[in-house]
Write an enzyme that holds these catalytic residues in place. Structure first.
Site, short mmCIF file in Angstrom:
data_model
loop_
_atom_site.label_atom_id
_atom_site.label_comp_id
_atom_site.label_asym_id
_atom_site.label_seq_id
_atom_site.Cartn_x
_atom_site.Cartn_y
_atom_site.Cartn_z
N LYS A 112 -3.02 -5.89 -2.07
CA LYS A 112 -2.43 -7.14 -2.59
C LYS A 112 -2.74 -7.32 -4.07
O LYS A 112 -1.93 -7.85 -4.81
CB LYS A 112 -2.95 -8.35 -1.81
CG LYS A 112 -2.30 -8.51 -0.45
CD LYS A 112 -2.60 -9.89 0.12
CE LYS A 112 -1.96 -10.08 1.48
NZ LYS A 112 -2.36 -11.31 2.12
N LYS A 194 4.02 -0.62 6.73
CA LYS A 194 4.12 -1.62 7.80
C LYS A 194 5.22 -2.63 7.46
O LYS A 194 5.52 -2.85 6.28
CB LYS A 194 2.77 -2.31 8.03
CG LYS A 194 2.39 -3.31 7.00
CD LYS A 194 1.27 -4.22 7.47
CE LYS A 194 1.10 -5.30 6.41
NZ LYS A 194 0.22 -6.35 6.64
N LYS A 197 6.17 -9.39 5.65
CA LYS A 197 6.91 -10.61 5.33
C LYS A 197 7.37 -10.59 3.88
O LYS A 197 8.42 -11.10 3.55
CB LYS A 197 5.96 -11.82 5.46
CG LYS A 197 5.74 -12.31 6.85
CD LYS A 197 4.86 -13.57 6.81
CE LYS A 197 3.48 -13.30 7.32
NZ LYS A 197 2.53 -14.38 7.22
#
Ligand code: TYM
Length: 330
Positions: A112, A194, A197
């Site tokens: 992130k 993966k 969102k």
């Protein structure tokens, strides 16, 4: 001791079928057997920049999604993390127990932080400590999550043990609850990544709000391989195995049954059946999200009740924690 289940989802972006399979679907099953707390973790959401108006709307949207996915407020508590201030108080204390070196190892932080263009917030770094506080505050012993949260959960276990050794038995050591198949749903466009969102590629993910025609399109466009056989092998056939995982969870068929259903048939037939199974599973949820979202007084009532129940347990635990650590006055 009765099993206590805690889990949460960040109210950022729209939820996808990976969140549904690994979290919401498990939660809905667990609520019949256990005491459950399902939190909307808005404080985690702000570890990366959020638009305040959108965040508030997303919080209520998340509550509507929980209910639409079958989470029953008469069986469990649904509440908003920031409305129970004990989460942040405990996070501060646990931040003195967890180590910088442990946080530096977190792969989600590394991933992130690479995406932050305005600098990396200290909150993004200490995110797993707040997650540990969420869980330990309620003495949750079972935490249903997807595989990407395993490292955070392991850290929560380390922190709980360290605290107990230093200050005496205070926290229950939590265990993860992971789906045997489907703990990591992959992107429909890249089976090495993966499903996420925040992925800007719409065709990489199936959203709970997707209409049938969109679901059909996304599944028909999903990448496969050149072999043409519906066979489960995540190593050699990651894309097809990912689609089989979705079919397993939406049709109720075992992986073996799926293989025999599509023996000698091509990916086209398989994808058509998969699309219909996904539509049958998600359409009722999409319709219910709309109706819960439009009944805001009912949502408010459910969130108030959840907050009050959570607050009672959290306040009791924090009193003990302050005492153990020697904070404030007797
Ligand atoms: P979040 O909001 O990123 O994701 C919510 C849940 O969905 C799971 N998940 C997936 N599962 C399978 N395949 C995928 N592609 C996929 N993507 C997401 C996540 O594992 C999670 O279970 N830090 C957490 C929220 C949290 C929490 C907690 C969870 C905060 N405090 C305490 C459990 C207990 C998170 O960001 O989840």
């Amino acid at each position: 001791m009765k099993d206590l289940v805690f889990s949460g989802i960040q109210p950022t972006h729209e939820l996808h079928i990976g969140n549904y399979i690994a979290a919401l679907k498990q939660w809905a099953e667990l609520q019949h057997k256990k005491c459950c707390f399902f939190c909307i973790v808005d404080l985690h959401a702000i570890t990366v920049p959020q638009d305040p108006k959108k965040l508030r709307a997303n919080i209520l949207e998340a509550a509507a999604v929980y209910l639409a996915a079958g989470i029953d407020p008469t069986k469990c508590s649904i509440y908003i993390q920031s409305e129970v201030a004990e989460h942040t108080e405990l996070a501060w204390i646990l931040g003195t127990i967890g180590k910088v070196s442990e946080l530096e190892r977190m792969t989600q932080f590394k991933d992130k932080s690479k995406k932050q263009t305005q600098g990396v917030s200290a909150g993004l770094f200490t995110y797993p400590i707040l997650m540990a506080a969420d869980i330990l505050l309620y003495d949750a012993n079972q935490v249903p999550v997807g595989e990407d949260q395993m490292q955070h959960l392991e850290l929560a276990r380390v922190i709980a043990r360290r605290f107990n050794e230093r200050f005496g038995e205070t926290f229950t050591i939590p265990q993860p609850l992971i789906q045997k198949v489907g703990a990591r749903i992959m992107s429909l466009q890249d089976p090495e990544k993966k499903m996420s969102k925040s992925d800007p590629a719409e065709s990489s993910k199936i959203l709970l709000s997707d209409k049938p025609e969109i679901i059909r399109k996304k599944i028909m466009r999903a990448v496969t391989d050149t072999e043409g056989s519906v066979h489960f092998d995540p190593e050699k056939k990651p894309a097809v195995s990912n689609l089989m995982t979705l079919y397993h969870h939406t049709s109720g068929l075992s992986l073996k049954e799926i293989e025999s259903e599509f023996k000698g048939k091509g990916y086209g037939d398989f994808k058509k059946a998969l699309a219909e199974a996904v539509i049958a599973e998600l359409s009722p949820i999409r319709e219910k999200i709309e109706s819960y979202r439009s009944n805001s007084s009912e949502l408010e009532r459910i969130l108030d009740e959840g907050r009050d129940t959570a607050k009672e347990i959290a306040a009791r635990k924090m009193k003990l924690v302050r005492e153990r650590v020697g904070l404030g006055r007797a």
